[in-house]
Enzyme design. Sequence first.
Site, PDB file in Angstrom:
ATOM      1  N   GLY A   1      35.433  44.240  53.693  1.00  9.13           N
ATOM      2  CA  GLY A   1      35.861  43.807  52.371  1.00  9.13           C
ATOM      3  C   GLY A   1      34.728  43.892  51.370  1.00  9.13           C
TER       4      GLY A   1
ATOM      5  N   ALA B   1      32.377  41.688  50.319  1.00  8.87           N
ATOM      6  CA  ALA B   1      31.057  41.207  50.726  1.00  8.87           C
ATOM      7  C   ALA B   1      30.384  42.187  51.672  1.00  8.87           C
ATOM      8  CB  ALA B   1      31.172  39.831  51.369  1.00  8.87           C
TER       9      ALA B   1
ATOM     10  N   SER C   1      41.088  40.772  51.711  1.00 12.86           N
ATOM     11  CA  SER C   1      41.649  39.921  50.662  1.00 12.86           C
ATOM     12  C   SER C   1      41.099  40.303  49.300  1.00 12.86           C
ATOM     13  CB  SER C   1      41.340  38.450  50.957  1.00 12.86           C
ATOM     14  OG  SER C   1      41.899  38.044  52.191  1.00 12.86           O
TER      15      SER C   1
ATOM     16  N   ALA D   1      40.737  43.127  47.977  1.00 12.50           N
ATOM     17  CA  ALA D   1      41.543  44.150  47.328  1.00 12.50           C
ATOM     18  C   ALA D   1      42.807  43.569  46.706  1.00 12.50           C
ATOM     19  CB  ALA D   1      41.910  45.244  48.336  1.00 12.50           C
TER      20      ALA D   1
ATOM     21  N   GLY E   1      42.808  38.406  39.745  1.00 17.75           N
ATOM     22  CA  GLY E   1      42.081  37.854  38.604  1.00 17.75           C
ATOM     23  C   GLY E   1      40.942  38.749  38.171  1.00 17.75           C
TER      24      GLY E   1
ATOM     25  N   GLU F   1      40.610  31.794  32.494  1.00 21.08           N
ATOM     26  CA  GLU F   1      41.467  31.214  33.516  1.00 21.08           C
ATOM     27  C   GLU F   1      41.259  29.704  33.560  1.00 21.08           C
ATOM     28  OE1 GLU F   1      40.979  33.276  37.217  1.00 21.08           O
ATOM     29  OE2 GLU F   1      42.029  35.054  36.495  1.00 21.08           O
TER      30      GLU F   1
ATOM     31  N   HIS G   1      47.045  28.453  46.198  1.00 23.37           N
ATOM     32  CA  HIS G   1      47.326  28.985  44.872  1.00 23.37           C
ATOM     33  C   HIS G   1      48.650  28.417  44.388  1.00 23.37           C
ATOM     34  CE1 HIS G   1      47.825  31.635  41.465  1.00 23.37           C
ATOM     35  NE2 HIS G   1      46.610  32.077  41.655  1.00 23.37           N
TER      36      HIS G   1
ATOM     37  N   ARG H   1      43.344  24.008  39.889  1.00 22.40           N
ATOM     38  CA  ARG H   1      44.357  24.542  40.794  1.00 22.40           C
ATOM     39  C   ARG H   1      44.933  23.506  41.756  1.00 22.40           C
ATOM     40  NH1 ARG H   1      42.195  30.520  42.741  1.00 22.40           N
ATOM     41  NH2 ARG H   1      42.907  31.658  40.906  1.00 22.40           N
TER      42      ARG H   1
ATOM     43  N   HIS I   1      45.512  30.206  49.811  1.00 23.51           N
ATOM     44  CA  HIS I   1      44.913  31.277  49.018  1.00 23.51           C
ATOM     45  C   HIS I   1      43.442  31.499  49.313  1.00 23.51           C
ATOM     46  CE1 HIS I   1      44.629  34.025  45.677  1.00 23.51           C
ATOM     47  NE2 HIS I   1      43.711  33.299  45.068  1.00 23.51           N
TER      48      HIS I   1
ATOM     49  N   ARG J   1      37.482  25.574  44.476  1.00 27.48           N
ATOM     50  CA  ARG J   1      36.884  26.754  43.842  1.00 27.48           C
ATOM     51  C   ARG J   1      37.394  26.947  42.421  1.00 27.48           C
ATOM     52  NH1 ARG J   1      38.711  32.086  43.238  1.00 27.48           N
ATOM     53  NH2 ARG J   1      40.567  31.610  44.468  1.00 27.48           N
TER      54      ARG J   1
ATOM     55  N   SER K   1      35.360  33.588  43.403  1.00 27.91           N
ATOM     56  CA  SER K   1      35.294  34.054  44.792  1.00 27.91           C
ATOM     57  C   SER K   1      34.664  35.444  44.894  1.00 27.91           C
ATOM     58  CB  SER K   1      36.685  34.053  45.431  1.00 27.91           C
ATOM     59  OG  SER K   1      37.590  34.827  44.669  1.00 27.91           O
ATOM     60  N   LEU K   2      35.126  36.385  44.075  1.00 31.68           N
ATOM     61  CA  LEU K   2      34.530  37.717  44.097  1.00 31.68           C
ATOM     62  C   LEU K   2      33.074  37.652  43.661  1.00 31.68           C
ATOM     63  CD1 LEU K   2      37.373  40.003  42.646  1.00 31.68           C
ATOM     64  CD2 LEU K   2      36.969  39.301  45.006  1.00 31.68           C
TER      65      LEU K   2
END
Length: 540
Positions: free
Chosen positions: A26, A28, A54, A56, A60, A126, A243, A289, A348, A383, A388-389
């Site tokens: 992925g 990372a 995940s 991909a 957001g 967001e 989520h 969230r 999520h 989070r 996250s990305l």
Amino acid sequence: MGVSFEDFAPALAGKDVDDVVILGGGLAGLFCALKLSPRPVTVISNAPIGEGASSAWAQGGIAAAVSEQDTFEKHRDDTLVAGVGLCEEKIVEQMTREAGDRVRDLLSFGVPFDQDLEGKLQLSREAAHSENRVVRVRGDMAGRAIMDSLIAAVRKTPSIRILEGFMGESLMGEGRYVTGVLARKRGGLERLAFPAHAVVLASGGIGHLYGVTTNPGEANGHGVAMAARAGAVIADAEFVQFHPTALNVGKDPAPLATEALRGEGALLINSAGERFMEPIHELLELAPRDIVARAIHREVTAGRGAFLDCREAIGSSFEDRYPTVFAACKDAGIDPATQPIPIAPAEHYHMGGVLTDANGRTSLDGLWAAGEVASTGAHGANRLASNSLLEAVVFAARIAEDIQGLMPTPRSAYWNEMDSEPGLPSQRNSEERDAITVLRETMRRNVGVERDAEGLRRALVDIGKAEASCHRVSIRNMMITSRIIAAAALKRTESRGGHARSDYPDTDPKQAQRSYVKLNEVNTIANAAVEAAQENISGS
């Protein structure tokens, strides 16, 4: 019952070994491999690189303070507020400070982030962000575009060797030192051993431990279990983010309706057309969230239903501005331009994972971790959207910088050991499929959006029963990670962020600290739950 950490402790002296083995294809894993270039790296991926990631699927984008009116301090402070007192402040500061550089790295790898006519990055907002700072690609296609660009760069980098279709099962090691990865060919019994000077876990999240998730099937929590079995410390395992707005259309995985829709003004309503967030939080649809997810969960369980109404805010421009969500709605027979979208919370993201420091080092020598499998302390109990990305690329780069002084002599070797458990594969697969079904329903029902002690103890009992019919190490890894999450949730007797206890609904200031467990403690908690259940049966 399979292999243990000590079963695979090859003597590396005098042998050719890989410089670095990265488990996970992925964001990372690939970003770390590119940052390590030209050092030789082997990337082991369960599926073709990018397909099971995940990353991909992320709709957001990446949060970064890159506008003139924004600062990393504002981004830091927003992250700390969302984390409800459990973030590691120095980690958050490092992550937000380095965000702009990592976005520029991605641009250099060819990621087509949205830009205006002057070439400036277009930014959106967001939930719980105080500024527009989310860098996107075509509204809701950031994850796919980032992965496509990185995959193309990896394919052109000769120092990176890709092994697709192999699932990491165990860490090889001696004492507290990790010396490689044992992987099994997907769908078969063939194993390969990969001795290495450095192992990077980038194996992703835990989504498919739950019956309803937005994550791909490869997100099975294997990396957490592998590290725990090897003796690593696991942190914050109880904190699972659901989520709020997955499409409630009976699909597995559940399609995601990106938070950006609410950022554009979409409303949350029930079947009576009432905006149920009004009495709950001053930020309404853009509340954190966990608060939104619980509100939606309660509307759904009360039979009132929950819907995302985009008709006025997005309307006829929906297909052009959010093509991924539009396609998912149309596939379910919904026109989001003219109809409210039925929604429900879905697993999520996991804030917990393998404990790491600021350089991605775990509590085991020779083992680093990045991405969702890791727990850096950047997210705390909840989070912040689109962090996250960012966390994945920031700490992947830090790991690459930290790994140095290794001999670049890549090598893989066959390992002749096979599964020792008897039974025909077809019989075993059938038993294990049933066990996975039980596991996912157990996690959804008892370790989900809202938990209590009785349900968590029941989950530990049911997970133990399901595990008894599992033969493959990879399936037992799923059971182990689920047990870790349930046990950690039972230990924390309060509600905070992504962890909500209906029997302890308040946040306890005395518990404003991160949690840490090792597998032996988890097993003790699980055994106590089993003993209590047996006493209840005998007493009745």
